[in-house]
Design a protein around this motif. Structure first.
Motif, PDB file in Angstrom:
ATOM      1  N   VAL A 179      -6.932  33.097 104.367  1.00  0.00           N
ATOM      2  CA  VAL A 179      -6.355  33.638 105.192  1.00  0.00           C
ATOM      3  C   VAL A 179      -7.830  35.083 105.272  1.00  0.00           C
ATOM      4  O   VAL A 179      -7.627  35.290 103.896  1.00  0.00           O
ATOM      5  CB  VAL A 179      -4.773  33.854 105.095  1.00  0.00           C
ATOM      6  CG1 VAL A 179      -5.135  34.574 103.469  1.00  0.00           C
ATOM      7  CG2 VAL A 179      -4.347  34.867 105.576  1.00  0.00           C
ATOM      8  N   ILE A 180      -7.914  35.754 105.909  1.00  0.00           N
ATOM      9  CA  ILE A 180      -8.276  37.348 105.926  1.00  0.00           C
ATOM     10  C   ILE A 180      -7.263  38.210 105.437  1.00  0.00           C
ATOM     11  O   ILE A 180      -6.349  37.917 106.327  1.00  0.00           O
ATOM     12  CB  ILE A 180      -8.701  37.433 107.347  1.00  0.00           C
ATOM     13  CG1 ILE A 180      -9.975  36.405 108.300  1.00  0.00           C
ATOM     14  CG2 ILE A 180      -9.877  38.551 108.182  1.00  0.00           C
ATOM     15  CD1 ILE A 180     -11.186  35.728 106.919  1.00  0.00           C
ATOM     16  N   LYS A 181      -7.233  38.744 104.243  1.00  0.00           N
ATOM     17  CA  LYS A 181      -6.812  39.712 104.229  1.00  0.00           C
ATOM     18  C   LYS A 181      -6.423  41.481 104.717  1.00  0.00           C
ATOM     19  O   LYS A 181      -5.641  42.046 105.246  1.00  0.00           O
ATOM     20  CB  LYS A 181      -6.670  39.509 102.563  1.00  0.00           C
ATOM     21  CG  LYS A 181      -5.088  40.475 102.142  1.00  0.00           C
ATOM     22  CD  LYS A 181      -5.783  40.263 100.686  1.00  0.00           C
ATOM     23  CE  LYS A 181      -4.432  41.193  99.696  1.00  0.00           C
ATOM     24  NZ  LYS A 181      -4.851  41.603  98.259  1.00  0.00           N
ATOM     25  N   ASP A 182      -7.924  41.491 104.948  1.00  0.00           N
ATOM     26  CA  ASP A 182      -8.128  43.117 105.850  1.00  0.00           C
ATOM     27  C   ASP A 182      -9.915  42.780 105.687  1.00  0.00           C
ATOM     28  O   ASP A 182     -10.332  42.188 105.588  1.00  0.00           O
ATOM     29  CB  ASP A 182      -7.858  43.915 105.056  1.00  0.00           C
ATOM     30  CG  ASP A 182      -8.529  44.119 103.094  1.00  0.00           C
ATOM     31  OD1 ASP A 182     -10.369  43.855 103.667  1.00  0.00           O
ATOM     32  OD2 ASP A 182      -7.731  44.309 102.259  1.00  0.00           O
ATOM     33  N   ILE A 183      -9.898  43.563 107.408  1.00  0.00           N
ATOM     34  CA  ILE A 183     -11.267  44.266 107.521  1.00  0.00           C
ATOM     35  C   ILE A 183     -11.466  45.904 106.782  1.00  0.00           C
ATOM     36  O   ILE A 183     -10.839  46.638 107.521  1.00  0.00           O
ATOM     37  CB  ILE A 183     -11.394  43.947 108.645  1.00  0.00           C
ATOM     38  CG1 ILE A 183     -11.515  42.495 109.134  1.00  0.00           C
ATOM     39  CG2 ILE A 183     -12.594  44.109 108.733  1.00  0.00           C
ATOM     40  CD1 ILE A 183     -11.279  42.128 110.792  1.00  0.00           C
ATOM     41  N   ALA A 184     -12.565  46.215 106.102  1.00  0.00           N
ATOM     42  CA  ALA A 184     -13.046  47.003 105.334  1.00  0.00           C
ATOM     43  C   ALA A 184     -13.378  47.952 106.717  1.00  0.00           C
ATOM     44  O   ALA A 184     -13.434  49.319 106.712  1.00  0.00           O
ATOM     45  CB  ALA A 184     -13.340  47.089 103.870  1.00  0.00           C
ATOM     46  N   TYR A 185     -14.730  47.005 106.975  1.00  0.00           N
ATOM     47  CA  TYR A 185     -15.723  48.221 107.926  1.00  0.00           C
ATOM     48  C   TYR A 185     -16.176  46.740 108.851  1.00  0.00           C
ATOM     49  O   TYR A 185     -16.361  46.187 108.162  1.00  0.00           O
ATOM     50  CB  TYR A 185     -16.292  49.582 107.180  1.00  0.00           C
ATOM     51  CG  TYR A 185     -17.437  48.590 106.128  1.00  0.00           C
ATOM     52  CD1 TYR A 185     -18.473  48.150 106.353  1.00  0.00           C
ATOM     53  CD2 TYR A 185     -17.419  48.851 104.409  1.00  0.00           C
ATOM     54  CE1 TYR A 185     -19.238  47.204 105.551  1.00  0.00           C
ATOM     55  CE2 TYR A 185     -17.917  48.286 103.823  1.00  0.00           C
ATOM     56  CZ  TYR A 185     -19.650  47.729 104.197  1.00  0.00           C
ATOM     57  OH  TYR A 185     -19.632  47.138 103.623  1.00  0.00           O
ATOM     58  N   LYS A 186     -17.059  47.865 109.660  1.00  0.00           N
ATOM     59  CA  LYS A 186     -18.352  46.942 110.610  1.00  0.00           C
ATOM     60  C   LYS A 186     -19.595  47.625 110.226  1.00  0.00           C
ATOM     61  O   LYS A 186     -19.103  48.764 110.288  1.00  0.00           O
ATOM     62  CB  LYS A 186     -17.833  46.788 112.442  1.00  0.00           C
ATOM     63  CG  LYS A 186     -18.796  45.723 113.225  1.00  0.00           C
ATOM     64  CD  LYS A 186     -18.377  46.058 114.685  1.00  0.00           C
ATOM     65  CE  LYS A 186     -18.426  47.036 115.128  1.00  0.00           C
ATOM     66  NZ  LYS A 186     -18.064  46.761 117.035  1.00  0.00           N
ATOM     67  N   LEU A 187     -19.947  47.140 109.788  1.00  0.00           N
ATOM     68  CA  LEU A 187     -22.006  47.151 109.606  1.00  0.00           C
ATOM     69  C   LEU A 187     -22.747  47.057 111.365  1.00  0.00           C
ATOM     70  O   LEU A 187     -22.650  45.988 111.758  1.00  0.00           O
ATOM     71  CB  LEU A 187     -22.194  46.295 108.234  1.00  0.00           C
ATOM     72  CG  LEU A 187     -23.558  46.558 108.036  1.00  0.00           C
ATOM     73  CD1 LEU A 187     -23.266  47.592 106.825  1.00  0.00           C
ATOM     74  CD2 LEU A 187     -24.465  45.821 107.508  1.00  0.00           C
ATOM     75  N   ASN A 188     -23.140  48.758 111.271  1.00  0.00           N
ATOM     76  CA  ASN A 188     -23.822  48.808 112.319  1.00  0.00           C
ATOM     77  C   ASN A 188     -25.489  48.031 111.887  1.00  0.00           C
ATOM     78  O   ASN A 188     -25.849  49.176 111.251  1.00  0.00           O
ATOM     79  CB  ASN A 188     -23.553  49.937 112.797  1.00  0.00           C
ATOM     80  CG  ASN A 188     -24.810  50.482 113.963  1.00  0.00           C
ATOM     81  OD1 ASN A 188     -25.638  49.750 113.990  1.00  0.00           O
ATOM     82  ND2 ASN A 188     -24.255  51.051 115.151  1.00  0.00           N
ATOM     83  N   VAL A 189     -25.824  47.466 112.567  1.00  0.00           N
ATOM     84  CA  VAL A 189     -26.961  46.105 112.606  1.00  0.00           C
ATOM     85  C   VAL A 189     -28.271  47.400 113.149  1.00  0.00           C
ATOM     86  O   VAL A 189     -29.406  46.414 112.317  1.00  0.00           O
ATOM     87  CB  VAL A 189     -27.050  45.134 112.689  1.00  0.00           C
ATOM     88  CG1 VAL A 189     -25.809  44.105 111.627  1.00  0.00           C
ATOM     89  CG2 VAL A 189     -26.742  44.777 113.703  1.00  0.00           C
ATOM     90  N   ASN A 190     -28.001  47.756 113.384  1.00  0.00           N
ATOM     91  CA  ASN A 190     -29.044  49.009 114.051  1.00  0.00           C
ATOM     92  C   ASN A 190     -29.303  50.270 112.977  1.00  0.00           C
ATOM     93  O   ASN A 190     -30.572  50.284 113.311  1.00  0.00           O
ATOM     94  CB  ASN A 190     -29.219  49.876 115.087  1.00  0.00           C
ATOM     95  CG  ASN A 190     -28.774  48.091 116.204  1.00  0.00           C
ATOM     96  OD1 ASN A 190     -29.504  47.838 116.461  1.00  0.00           O
ATOM     97  ND2 ASN A 190     -27.502  48.362 117.199  1.00  0.00           N
TER      98      ASN A 190
END
Length: 413
Positions: free
Chosen positions: A344-355
């Protein structure tokens, strides 16, 4: 003869497919009937030259639009080495395809248009290469013919990319000025670039050292199948079949079966139907243990000298590959080598800006092609290493339980 897996990456129209076509064409690795078919498809071109990009762009949509959409794999060999090439799309919306192609690659060729220099897609693909821990990077400055084979243009691009590589921690970078269309510095040394004294692209690919891709110190053996013939001749036979993904196993070695933690020792090793005293990565073997312990598919037999982590919670960098968004609380199957467990996905910490490599916090969900830092909780403990330390035991995928489609690629932190 060893095998080099590499991927080409770059922006749209940088000439990735043409480069691969030129490699195949000049190294005489194209079947005659395939070459004739390509020649027929390009007979109406004004210059009369065959379109080498068609050797990889096999989908009708790719040919109509003149772009690469799917990852195309091509195989060729020279007297020195065998090669598997992954031709990845350059479009932003196909980031997941590039991650898929790069996940098994030991080297990446990043194409840069000599007229444009280092652009956003160059940064994007370089960041992905650094995230996937690809150690060998070749920067091929393409279309040198369109800038009159200028050494100044090439040197300026080299300076710009060196700055980017330093930011990303990419240590091994090789720079080669080329013209994929004309074949300059692809297979043969170009007479148009007398100021360049390095290797041609093919020569570099043939001689680059890839031995560092196989780890012989951390012993990891994921069990794929328990061999129990139960015949008259082999009544008590019990062997564990699989591929050694890293390390060395010797008869007499003390081992631990994970995640259970049960200990035993190696009594016999079978390789190709013969008993051997030792085996090493990446050989496929049957392992026999001295004790009748409970071992099943998905268990990992490891040498006691250097144990992996055994946890139920994993922190991962995850490239999302599904049109349905990823969100905390959603359940998937997680697979690492032959181990498959509910998670199960417990949490999402951040999204990485790949630029820009910026971390965008307070993210509730991730969309197609997003790369996020997430915590995954599994139903039972699993054995793993960090992707940075041992790539072959640090990569995993997420699978949709209902459709059985791979929806995410994970790099365990």
């Amino acid at each position: 003869m060893d095998l080099l897996r590499f991927i080409t990456a770059g922006s749209v129209d940088d000439g990735k497919s043409t480069l691969i076509g030129r490699l195949l064409y000049d190294s005489k690795s194209i079947m005659i009937d395939h070459l004739e078919a390509i020649e027929k498809q390009t007979k109406n071109r004004e210059d009369g030259e065959i379109d080498l990009a068609l050797l990889t762009d096999g989908l009708r949509a790719e040919r109509e639009q003149g772009i690469t959409i799917d990852v195309a794999y091509k195989y060729f060999s020279t007297p020195k080495r065998k090669f598997i090439i992954a031709d990845a799309p350059g479009h932003i919306q196909y980031t997941r395809n590039m991650v898929t192609g790069a996940s098994n690659s030991e080297l990446i060729i990043i194409l840069i248009d000599a007229r444009k220099g280092v652009i956003e897609q160059t940064r994007r693909h370089s960041i992905i290469a650094s995230l996937l821990n690809i150690t060998h990077v070749v920067v091929a400055v393409n279309k040198m013919d369109l800038v009159d084979y200028s050494q100044d243009v090439y040197n300026n691009i080299l300076i710009d990319y060196s700055t980017l590589a330093k930011q990303l921690g990419i240590k091994e970078v090789t720079y080669i000025p080329i013209s994929a269309l004309n074949g300059d510095n692809i297979v043969d040394q170009s007479t148009h670039l007398p100021w360049y004294e390095g290797d041609t692209l093919l020569n570099h690919l043939e001689n680059v050292s890839i031995s560092d891709g196989i780890n012989l110190t951390k012993s990891r053996f994921p069990v794929q199948y328990v061999v129990r013939p139960q015949t008259e001749e082999l009544h008590d036979y019990r062997g564990y079949a699989g591929k050694i993904i890293s390390g060395i196993y010797k008869v007499g070695d003390t081992i631990t079966v994970l995640p259970s933690g049960v200990k035993s020792s190696v009594s016999r090793i079978e390789l190709g139907g013969n008993e051997v005293a030792e085996a090493f990565a990446p050989q496929s073997i049957i392992l026999h243990l001295a004790d009748d312990v409970d071992v099943s598919r998905g268990d990992v037999i490891v040498n006691d000298k250097d144990l992996p982590q055994v946890e139920q919670e994993l922190e991962v960098l995850l490239c999302w590959m599904d049109s349905k968004p990823l969100a905390a609380g959603k359940k998937y199957l997680l697979q690492i080598n032959s181990t498959r467990v509910r998670s199960v996905i417990k949490d999402i910490a951040y999204k990485l800006n790949v630029n820009t490599l910026e971390k965008e916090r307070n993210i509730e969900s991730a969309g197609l092609n997003d790369i996020v830092k997430a915590t995954i909780k599994t139903a039972i403990p699993i054995a793993f290493d960090s992707y940075k330390n041992l790539r072959v035991n640090g990569g995993a995928i997420l699978i949709d339980e209902t459709s059985n489609v791979t929806v995410g690629a994970c790099m365990i932190q």
